[in-house]
Design an enzyme around this catalytic site. Structure first.
Site, PDB file in Angstrom:
ATOM      1  N   ASP A   1     -31.961 -30.354  16.210  1.00 53.21           N
ATOM      2  CA  ASP A   1     -31.878 -31.460  15.257  1.00 53.21           C
ATOM      3  C   ASP A   1     -30.445 -31.978  15.325  1.00 53.21           C
ATOM      4  OD1 ASP A   1     -32.071 -33.255  13.201  1.00 53.21           O
ATOM      5  OD2 ASP A   1     -32.539 -31.771  11.660  1.00 53.21           O
TER       6      ASP A   1
ATOM      7  N   CYS B   1     -33.401 -38.857  14.188  1.00 59.22           N
ATOM      8  CA  CYS B   1     -33.432 -39.999  13.268  1.00 59.22           C
ATOM      9  C   CYS B   1     -32.920 -41.260  13.967  1.00 59.22           C
ATOM     10  CB  CYS B   1     -32.598 -39.699  12.023  1.00 59.22           C
ATOM     11  SG  CYS B   1     -30.862 -39.415  12.383  1.00 59.22           S
TER      12      CYS B   1
END
Length: 75
Positions: free
Chosen positions: A23, A50
């Protein structure tokens, strides 16, 4: 140790793992994916992102490593 600033030697010292869950920060995991060699490449990577642009960039490198065993990108 910052995994997202890893080079080949540092990644090799960590050893081989079957699966990775990464991540990365918004700027992606380009240094990490560039450091992957056939010896350190996991069987499965789950990449949480993201930022679609850095995900696409990093995925291109990862797919090429998996297909060719090389970090060089096809042009």
């Amino acid at each position: 140790m910052n995994l997202f600033e890893m080079d080949e030697a540092g990644l090799a010292r960590l050893g081989h793992f079957d699966r990775w869950l990464i991540d990365p920060p918004r700027d992606g995991a380009v240094e990490l994916v560039k450091a992957i060699t056939p010896e350190t490449a996991p069987n499965c990577i789950v990449y949480v992102s993201c930022n679609p642009a850095t995900l696409a960039r990093d995925a291109e490198i990862l797919v090429h490593v998996k297909a060719t065993g090389s970090r060089r990108r096809a042009r």
